[in-house]
Design a protein around this motif. Structure first.
Motif, short mmCIF file in Angstrom:
data_model
loop_
_atom_site.label_atom_id
_atom_site.label_comp_id
_atom_site.label_asym_id
_atom_site.label_seq_id
_atom_site.Cartn_x
_atom_site.Cartn_y
_atom_site.Cartn_z
N UNK A 79 0.80 -1.12 0.07
CA UNK A 79 -0.09 0.02 0.11
C UNK A 79 0.82 1.22 -0.07
N UNK A 80 0.62 2.16 -1.11
CA UNK A 80 1.12 3.46 -1.07
C UNK A 80 -0.05 4.49 -0.56
N UNK A 81 0.19 4.98 0.38
CA UNK A 81 -0.77 6.09 0.86
C UNK A 81 -0.04 7.64 0.55
N UNK A 82 -0.94 8.20 0.07
CA UNK A 82 -0.50 9.51 -0.55
C UNK A 82 -0.02 10.45 0.48
N UNK A 83 0.67 11.40 0.15
CA UNK A 83 1.23 12.49 1.14
C UNK A 83 0.09 13.17 1.74
N UNK A 84 -1.08 13.46 1.03
CA UNK A 84 -2.10 14.11 1.48
C UNK A 84 -3.05 13.27 2.46
N UNK A 85 -2.51 12.23 2.71
CA UNK A 85 -3.36 11.06 3.55
C UNK A 85 -4.65 10.70 3.14
N UNK A 86 -5.42 10.01 4.12
CA UNK A 86 -6.75 9.48 3.62
C UNK A 86 -7.89 10.25 4.52
N UNK A 87 -9.04 10.81 3.74
CA UNK A 87 -10.20 11.56 4.32
C UNK A 87 -10.88 10.50 4.89
N UNK A 136 0.26 -1.70 -11.84
CA UNK A 136 0.60 -1.80 -10.57
C UNK A 136 -0.13 -2.96 -9.67
N UNK A 137 0.84 -3.44 -8.96
CA UNK A 137 0.42 -4.49 -8.03
C UNK A 137 0.24 -3.54 -6.82
N UNK A 138 1.08 -2.68 -6.20
CA UNK A 138 1.04 -1.93 -5.09
C UNK A 138 -0.36 -1.07 -5.10
N UNK A 139 -1.19 -0.95 -4.09
CA UNK A 139 -2.33 -0.22 -4.19
C UNK A 139 -2.30 1.35 -3.89
N UNK A 140 -2.45 2.23 -4.57
CA UNK A 140 -2.42 3.52 -4.29
C UNK A 140 -3.56 4.18 -3.64
N UNK A 141 -3.52 4.76 -2.41
CA UNK A 141 -4.78 5.20 -1.72
C UNK A 141 -4.62 6.71 -1.31
N UNK A 142 -5.72 7.23 -1.03
CA UNK A 142 -5.81 8.59 -0.55
C UNK A 142 -5.79 9.95 -1.18
#
Ligand code: FAD
Length: 319
Positions: free
Chosen positions: A72-80, A301-307
């Protein structure tokens, strides 16, 4: 973007020490990357899940689940909104039944894969050797149908239970859905794995441990395990190895900020210090573009991008 801080008091009253607000996610995730969750909550049981369901539906709060971030790659903006972690509750492992041919084992979604593997050896059970060296929670493992060249979770899965934000708890036999290479079609937004039942077999624990150690040693020889990563960044396109394509494209060692394509295994993108999600995404873009140009192969991508506002996760994820 909407703020959900008006909900903090109600969450605190219900969850006490099991909820955090505006909490940076990086320390909870394998990559050590990721901005804050508005509300990070660790449900302990089904009552907690029902409480989250009611509250979030009533107040239109988005709900997401994370495991230990090993994919999992969580974006620098985070998750709302609300981010659920099953890593404090949902950690039981129990034998449901045992015959000469099969032992049914029920596990919570928050159990770590290596912990189940160790437990199975202590109980003279085999079937999970394929998962040797694969990190993360079982919930994340079912979501990705995690596996190796030796097998995958779908091979030993009998049934799983999800918590659906609309419908509550639902039990599914594995056969009701299809599981493929690092994918399944059972889970969608708002539906989380809470537990599962595996069918394992009696086995000689010494032989199982020897095989587990062999696989772990084999992996350690090929994989860079000394820096944070998410394992394979891309799925292997049919007929190709993603790592070999990246290596042949001359991209090993390419660096953006503190993010680097491993010199040891080109499909591992490392956080060599204080990498940002934006650095990893830049490496992903460079790699996808270069491999497409040189070999006309599109890497997925196998990695999940989220946020963030959710737009980038649509660009990078096919899940
Ligand atoms: C060094 C290394 C080696 C690895 N080797 C392998 C390998 O050989 N094979 C392999 O398949 N993977 C491998 N991985 C990737 C990773 O371990 C797996 O994909 C793992 O299953 C992810 O679990 P997680 O708990 O960390 O999930 P996360 O990375 O936290 O989440 C991944 C996705 O699963 C979802 N998710 C998490 N929990 C749940 C839940 N309870 N219900 C529904 N969805 C959920 C998340 O929302 C997210 O979309 C490797 C990773 C690393 C770092």
């Amino acid at each position: 973007m909407p703020s959900f801080s008006s909900q903090n008091e109600a969450f605190l009253a219900h969850f006490g020490g099991n909820v955090l607000f505006n909490e940076p996610l990086a320390p909870y995730l394998a990559y050590q990357i990721g901005g804050p969750a508005d509300i990070l909550v660790f449900p302990r049981n089904e009552t907690d899940l029902t409480w989250i369901q009611t509250r979030c539906r009533e107040h239109h709060i988005p709900v997401t689940v994370v495991g230990t971030g090993t994919n999992l790659l969580v974006l620098d903006e985070g998750i709302r909104g609300v981010v659920i972690s099953f890593t404090r509750g949902f950690r039981d492992i129990e034998i449901l039944s045992k015959t000469e041919t099969a032992t049914l084992v029920k596990c919570g979604a928050g159990v770590a894969k290596p912990d189940l593997l160790e437990w199975s050896m202590q109980h003279s059970l085999g079937g999970l050797e394929f998962s040797s060296g694969v990190p993360g929670t079982l919930g994340g493992g079912i979501f990705m149908n995690a596996g190796t060249k030796y097998g995958c979770y779908a091979d030993v899965l009998r049934e799983f239970t999800v918590f659906d934000l609309q419908e509550g708890l639902i039990r599914y036999p594995k056969e009701s859905f299809s599981f493929g290479y690092r994918q399944q079609n059972a889970l969608r937004a708002g539906r989380f794995v809470v537990s599962m039942i595996f069918e394992l077999k009696h086995a000689d624990p010494t032989a199982v441990r020897a095989e587990v150690n062999r696989i772990i040693a084999e992996r350690a020889e090929k994989q860079p395990l000394d820096f944070p990563s998410c394992g394979s960044t891309f799925k292997n396109p049919e007929g190709f190895s993603a790592g070999r394509l990246i290596e042949k494209a001359g991209l090993k060692g390419t660096r953006v900020g503190d993010a680097e394509i491993s010199l040891k295994h080109a499909n591992f993108f490392l956080n060599k210090g204080k990498a940002k999600a934006a650095d990893i995404l830049a490496l992903i873009d460079i790699t996808q573009r270069t491999v497409l140009e040189k070999f006309q192969v599109r890497l997925e991508c196998e990695v999940v991008v989220m946020g963030g506002d959710g737009k980038l996760s649509k660009v990078y994820n096919s899940h």
